[in-house]
Structures are given as C-alpha cells and as structure tokens.
Design a protein around this motif. Structure first.
Motif, PDB file in Angstrom:
ATOM      1  N   LEU A 178       0.815  -1.215   0.000  1.00  0.00           N
ATOM      2  CA  LEU A 178       0.000   0.000   0.000  1.00  0.00           C
ATOM      3  C   LEU A 178       0.847   1.262   0.000  1.00  0.00           C
ATOM      4  CD1 LEU A 178      -2.951  -0.796   2.459  1.00  0.00           C
ATOM      5  CD2 LEU A 178      -2.884  -0.985  -0.031  1.00  0.00           C
ATOM      6  N   GLN A 179       2.057   1.182   0.582  1.00  0.00           N
ATOM      7  CA  GLN A 179       2.901   2.372   0.632  1.00  0.00           C
ATOM      8  C   GLN A 179       3.356   2.808  -0.753  1.00  0.00           C
ATOM      9  OE1 GLN A 179       3.922  -0.624   1.287  1.00  0.00           O
ATOM     10  NE2 GLN A 179       5.912  -0.945   0.337  1.00  0.00           N
ATOM     11  N   ALA A 180       3.226   1.926  -1.731  1.00  0.00           N
ATOM     12  CA  ALA A 180       3.620   2.261  -3.098  1.00  0.00           C
ATOM     13  C   ALA A 180       2.487   2.901  -3.881  1.00  0.00           C
ATOM     14  CB  ALA A 180       4.102   1.010  -3.831  1.00  0.00           C
ATOM     15  N   GLY A 181       1.295   2.996  -3.278  1.00  0.00           N
ATOM     16  CA  GLY A 181       0.169   3.549  -4.007  1.00  0.00           C
ATOM     17  C   GLY A 181      -0.392   2.539  -4.980  1.00  0.00           C
ATOM     18  N   VAL A 182      -1.250   2.993  -5.874  1.00  0.00           N
ATOM     19  CA  VAL A 182      -1.834   2.135  -6.897  1.00  0.00           C
ATOM     20  C   VAL A 182      -1.215   2.518  -8.221  1.00  0.00           C
ATOM     21  CG1 VAL A 182      -3.966   1.339  -7.979  1.00  0.00           C
ATOM     22  CG2 VAL A 182      -3.964   2.032  -5.583  1.00  0.00           C
ATOM     23  N   SER A 183      -0.314   1.689  -8.706  1.00  0.00           N
ATOM     24  CA  SER A 183       0.437   2.029  -9.918  1.00  0.00           C
ATOM     25  C   SER A 183      -0.381   1.769 -11.158  1.00  0.00           C
ATOM     26  CB  SER A 183       1.721   1.190  -9.984  1.00  0.00           C
ATOM     27  OG  SER A 183       2.515   1.398  -8.851  1.00  0.00           O
ATOM     28  N   SER A 184      -0.110   2.570 -12.173  1.00  0.00           N
ATOM     29  CA  SER A 184      -0.748   2.324 -13.465  1.00  0.00           C
ATOM     30  C   SER A 184      -0.128   1.088 -14.088  1.00  0.00           C
ATOM     31  CB  SER A 184      -0.546   3.535 -14.382  1.00  0.00           C
ATOM     32  OG  SER A 184       0.849   3.783 -14.562  1.00  0.00           O
ATOM     33  N   GLU A 185      -0.832   0.486 -15.018  1.00  0.00           N
ATOM     34  CA  GLU A 185      -0.374  -0.756 -15.629  1.00  0.00           C
ATOM     35  C   GLU A 185       0.984  -0.556 -16.304  1.00  0.00           C
ATOM     36  OE1 GLU A 185      -1.979  -4.154 -18.756  1.00  0.00           O
ATOM     37  OE2 GLU A 185      -3.184  -2.381 -18.297  1.00  0.00           O
ATOM     38  N   GLY A 186       1.887  -1.461 -16.016  1.00  0.00           N
ATOM     39  CA  GLY A 186       3.200  -1.417 -16.634  1.00  0.00           C
ATOM     40  C   GLY A 186       4.222  -0.613 -15.881  1.00  0.00           C
ATOM     41  N   SER A 187       3.810   0.170 -14.886  1.00  0.00           N
ATOM     42  CA  SER A 187       4.768   0.961 -14.128  1.00  0.00           C
ATOM     43  C   SER A 187       5.441   0.100 -13.085  1.00  0.00           C
ATOM     44  CB  SER A 187       4.074   2.152 -13.474  1.00  0.00           C
ATOM     45  OG  SER A 187       3.134   1.707 -12.527  1.00  0.00           O
ATOM     46  N   TYR A 188       6.621   0.527 -12.653  1.00  0.00           N
ATOM     47  CA  TYR A 188       7.379  -0.254 -11.679  1.00  0.00           C
ATOM     48  C   TYR A 188       6.824  -0.070 -10.283  1.00  0.00           C
ATOM     49  CZ  TYR A 188      11.043  -1.720  -8.508  1.00  0.00           C
ATOM     50  OH  TYR A 188      11.732  -2.316  -7.492  1.00  0.00           O
ATOM     51  N   SER A 189       6.594  -1.158  -9.611  1.00  0.00           N
ATOM     52  CA  SER A 189       6.175  -1.129  -8.210  1.00  0.00           C
ATOM     53  C   SER A 189       6.944  -2.212  -7.493  1.00  0.00           C
ATOM     54  CB  SER A 189       4.672  -1.378  -8.083  1.00  0.00           C
ATOM     55  OG  SER A 189       4.318  -1.536  -6.728  1.00  0.00           O
ATOM     56  N   PRO A 190       7.725  -1.868  -6.482  1.00  0.00           N
ATOM     57  CA  PRO A 190       8.515  -2.876  -5.788  1.00  0.00           C
ATOM     58  C   PRO A 190       7.660  -3.979  -5.196  1.00  0.00           C
ATOM     59  CG  PRO A 190       8.417  -0.826  -4.517  1.00  0.00           C
ATOM     60  CD  PRO A 190       7.870  -0.545  -5.878  1.00  0.00           C
ATOM     61  N   SER A 191       6.440  -3.654  -4.805  1.00  0.00           N
ATOM     62  CA  SER A 191       5.594  -4.672  -4.190  1.00  0.00           C
ATOM     63  C   SER A 191       5.174  -5.738  -5.201  1.00  0.00           C
ATOM     64  CB  SER A 191       4.353  -4.032  -3.574  1.00  0.00           C
ATOM     65  OG  SER A 191       3.602  -3.373  -4.562  1.00  0.00           O
ATOM     66  N   SER A 192       5.209  -5.396  -6.492  1.00  0.00           N
ATOM     67  CA  SER A 192       4.782  -6.365  -7.498  1.00  0.00           C
ATOM     68  C   SER A 192       5.888  -7.345  -7.847  1.00  0.00           C
ATOM     69  CB  SER A 192       4.326  -5.635  -8.765  1.00  0.00           C
ATOM     70  OG  SER A 192       5.420  -4.955  -9.357  1.00  0.00           O
TER      71      SER A 192
END
Length: 554
Positions: free
Chosen positions: A263-277
């Motif tokens: 949740l600390q990464a927010g809701v990323s748009s498709e294809g963007s980098y998110s460490p949680s993913s």
C-alpha cells in the motif's frame, strides 16, 4: 371450558403411557428434573420473540435478561431471583458519570500513556437473541442503524470510506459484502459512540465477532484491505479504552499488512514499476473503480496516521518504514476526499511523498485528509529527531541542521492552514480535523525543542509559545466539537500541560509567564481533557495526572 388433565405419569419419554392411551401425547409435560418440558421450551421461545418485537418497535427499549417460567406455578419474581443459566439481570448502561477512573486523585497516576491501567470492556450484552444467525453477521435490523450512528464519527476514528456504497452493500449477497471483520469493527464503534444509550450493550458481542472474523480473515487471506481497516479500528478502540497492549498489537499488525500488500507504493498504473509487485505479497485485486482506488490510498494513510501518532504517544518505535530504497519508500500520493476519487480525480503515484514534504515540498493536494496525514508526519518526525539528543545536550553554534529544517517545514505547513483565530468560520468535519492538525503541529514543536529548553532560552520560548497556542486552539472548540475530535489530541494536550507545569516550577526565570496565567492555561487543558473524557475514557487518567502534579505544587 376444558381443564388440564391430572393423572399418574410413569415418566416415559417422549410421552407416558397414560397420555398415549388417551391420545394426548402432545400435551404430556411431566417434569422429571432432567430436562425442559415441551411447554417450558415453547414459553421461552415465545418470550424471546416478544422481546424481539419490542426491540424492533422501540429502539430505546432495554430488554431484561431472558426469564425462565416454570409451568408448575413458580412466580415471575421467583424466576428472576433464581440462578438460571442466563444469570441475573445486569445493568450495562454506561454513562459519562460512570467513568472507569475513580474521581479521587489521591494516588499518583502513571507518568506515561503507555503505563496507564487498562479499562475493562463493557459488560456482556443481554441481547444475545438478536445475534442468532449466520456467524459474524449483525441482525439485518441493526446494520443500517449502526452505520447511521457510525457515519458522522468515521473521520474521528480514522476510517475514510464511502458510506453510501457501504450502506448499499448490506443488500448484496454475503460474498459481495465487506469483510465481517470490518463490518463488526464498525458496529463496535457505533455501539461505543452510542454510550450511554442501550446499544452500547452490544459492544462486547461485536468486539468478539470482530476479533474472530479478523483471525479468519488473516487465515484465509480474504479481502485483506478490509482486514487492515478493521485492524486500525480495533487498535483505536483498545487505545482509547486504555488497553494499550492490544491497541499496539493491532496497530502493528495493520502496518505490517499494509507494507506486505504494497500500500505504501500507491496504486500504480499498468506497466509501471512497483517494488511490491516484484516480490511475494498478499493478493490485492486491481481496483475496479475510482472510489475503490481511493479507498486503497485512504487505507494506507489511515494506517500511517495510526502508526506515526500513537507510536509517539505510547513511546515506541514506528512500524512503517520510509527509507530511500524502493522497498520501503512511501510513494503513495497524499490522500483526497473519497468524493474526489469517485469523480475520477485520482492523483498519480508520487515519489518519496513524506520525505520530500519534510524537506519543504508543499506540492500536492490540500485536502483535509492530506493535512491530517502531513501533521502526523511532522509530529512523528519531531519526536524521532528529539530522541537522538540527550536531555542535557546544549547546542553550540546553533541547532542541528535537521532540527532547523523541520521547524521550517512546520512553519511553512502552518502557513497553509486556516489560521487558529478563523477556526470558528469553518464547519463540521473540516473544523474538527483542523483543530487536530493545528494541535499536532504545535505539539511537534514542543517535542522538537523541549530537550534543549533546559539550557537554552530560545528553545524554552519556542516550547512555551507552542504550549500557549495549544491552549488558544482549545478556546475555539465548541461543546459539540468534542463529540467528533480525534483522540490523539489527548497526548498532545498532555505534552503541552507538562511543559506548562515545568514552566510554573521555573517561575523565577526571566522568560516565564506569570503564575496565574500559567495555572489558567493548565486549567483550560484539564477542562478539555475532562470534557473529552466523556467520549474517550483514557483522557480521564491523563487529566488526573496533571491535577495531581498541580496539587503537589500548592
């Protein structure tokens, strides 16, 4: 008119031979003392149904404990005095006059919030009949009523949720409703806020159901966002009732789950980098609508406010990290009102949201929710900086650079707020949140400089002025505002009062106020605590501590 048949009974079950021969087996009600007769069972069932009808017809009706009626002539009074399995009737109405804290202050209260004695939960409900049915599910008659009670208090306990959609969800199949852990936590708060009205008797039932459903939610990994929100509500409930170990546990659980879900990464748009993913995490389905995405962002800041503020109050480290690496950096955008998200106005994922703000970045939304989150960041960071310096440390060549930078950030932040003297021009939720935001910012200044104040007149004056501003803020709180204030103001008022007492002790100092003025300021804080104590019991002990210390100075 027929009368009851009297004949010798052989005690056979389900009917004796006499009744069978007389074709009256349905009327056989021989009591052998080993179980209830059919008539007894029917009488109890009728009694329960009559109580339920009265409850539905009159919400103010308080039903007595379930009574057992002996068909062989025991009077009602004898039934009430007997030791049935339901127990004797117990009054569970809780009023402000029945504070869990004793009114006399002869015993010196503990020195910190984290050591206050626990407050027991309200007595068990005598309305168990209303909770017969599916596990964890409130009676359909009570659900909408409890949501109506909770709705105006949702900001007060930190939950930002779309109440209209929540009300509508009660009509959906159970699988499409919010998790029972969240619903029962909401119902728990509704009952708690209804004190001293009869609904508060349901607190113990909803607390037990919320805790059981919360454990099931963790085990099943189902609707995790709801479970996180429920953890926050449970934590707040325990904290304001003085049950600090349980409150701290659920706050830490909420923070850990929030990080695990990314949740600390927010809701990323498709294809963007998110460490949680890119690591194993709990599954969160992509939001299907703007307000769902908004609730996810708001849920993170609910966790953040709880973790940051109450960690200061309880004198314990925060659980949420905010490092420079992508794994722990808070990149969730500042929160907005839920209506903004529903209209599709969702801010993009930011980068190091909190760290940039603490370094002077004032960009982003100025929603009331974001102001609350920013005040939490300042309050927590001031305390973290302060504990790095020993009490006797006297700065040479000016204050540490990071201390000066934070003071500048606090000053700039205060410049974005409605001024204190204009608080009466604001209304409702906005005013009550701004009261809390202003108070947190002033308490941050006290935390930041109080360790320097013993040896430095400038630091002393900064703390003194911030304490007086806290008192000034209280003067703008109307009686109705106390019903909706965030309880975190309690620890902030304690911080201000403790410094004013310190100032009263050093009354001979050239930069001190007059003794009478200081005592009046402390009296104002005690009044505010006592008033809010009728809503949140924990403030009563803090007020008693201040009064005890003042009595020792006489």
């Amino acid at each position: 008119m027929s009368r009851k048949r009297k004949m010798r009974c052989d005690g056979n079950k389900p009917a004796c031979q006499q009744c069978i021969r007389a074709k009256k087996s349905d009327g056989c009600e021989y009591d052998d003392g080993k179980g209830k007769t059919r008539t007894q069972i029917l009488r109890e069932t009728i009694g329960r149904l009559e109580q339920r009808v009265r409850e539905l017809e009159d919400p103010e009706y308080v039903s007595p404990a379930v009574q057992l009626f002996d068909p062989h002539g025991i009077t009602t009074s004898e039934c009430l005095s007997s030791s049935s399995s339901y127990g004797s009737p117990v009054s569970t109405t809780i009023s402000a006059s029945h504070s869990p804290y004793a009114s006399d202050t002869t015993n010196s209260p503990p020195e910190t919030w984290s050591t206050l004695p626990p407050v027991p939960s309200p007595s068990p409900s005598n309305f168990d009949i209303f909770f017969e049915g599916p596990r964890y599910q409130a009676p359909f008659e009570l659900g909408p009523l409890l949501l109506d009670i909770f709705s105006p208090h949702r900001h007060q306990c930190g939950l930002e949720i779309h109440m209209g959609h929540l009300q509508e969800s009660l009509q959906l199949p159970a699988s499409e409703q919010r998790h029972p852990a969240l619903m029962n936590a909401i119902y728990l708060w509704a009952c708690f806020m209804s004190r001293p009205k009869p609904l508060c008797q349901h607190e113990e039932t909803f607390l037990a159901q919320a805790l059981d459903a919360h454990r099931d939610g963790l085990r099943m990994g189902d609707k995790v966002l709801d479970v996180i929100q429920a953890s926050c509500l449970l934590s707040m409930y325990f904290l304001v009732n003085g049950r600090f170990l349980e409150g701290s546990y659920h706050a830490s659980a909420a923070a850990s789950l929030a990080v695990q879900c990314g949740l600390q990464a927010g809701v990323s748009s498709e294809g963007s980098y998110s460490p949680s993913s890119s690591r194993e995490k709990l599954s969160l389905e992509p939001p299907k609508s703007g307000y769902k995405e908004g609730e996810r962002i708001l849920a993170f800041w609910q966790v953040y406010n709880l973790d940051r503020c109450w960690s200061v109050a309880l004198r314990k480290p925060s659980v949420l990290l905010d490092g420079v690496d992508p794994w722990s950096s808070i990149n969730c955008p500042w929160p907005q009102d839920i209506t903004e998200y529903e209209s599709g106005n969702v801010a993009p994922v930011s980068f190091q949201t909190v760290r940039n703000f603490l370094q002077g970045d004032l960009s982003g939304t100025y929603s009331i929710q974001s102001l609350r989150a920013k005040a939490s960041a300042l309050y927590s960071h001031a305390d973290q900086l302060a504990i790095r310096w020993s009490t006797g440390h006297k700065p040479s060549g000016g204050y540490p650079e990071e201390v000066q930078a934070l003071e500048l950030a606090i000053t700039r932040f205060l410049g974005t707020l409605v001024p204190v003297h204009q608080l009466t021009a604001t209304m409702g939720d906005e005013k009550q949140t701004l009261i809390v935001v202003h108070t947190l910012a002033q308490a941050a200044l006290i935390h930041l400089y109080q360790r320097f104040a013993q040896d430095d007149a400038v630091a002393y004056e900064k703390c003194s002025q911030a304490s007086k501003t806290c008192v000034e803020i209280i003067s703008y709180i109307a009686e109705q505002d106390y019903e909706y204030l965030d309880p975190i103001v309690g620890p902030c008022w304690t911080t201000a009062a403790e410094f004013l007492i310190r100032e009263l002790v050093s009354i001979t100092s050239s930069w001190s106020l007059g003794s009478a003025d200081i005592r009046n300021h402390i009296g104002t804080i005690v009044y505010a605590m006592t008033t809010l104590n009728s809503r949140f019991p924990i403030l009563g002990m803090s007020a008693a501590k201040i009064q005890k210390r003042m009595a020792e100075l006489q």
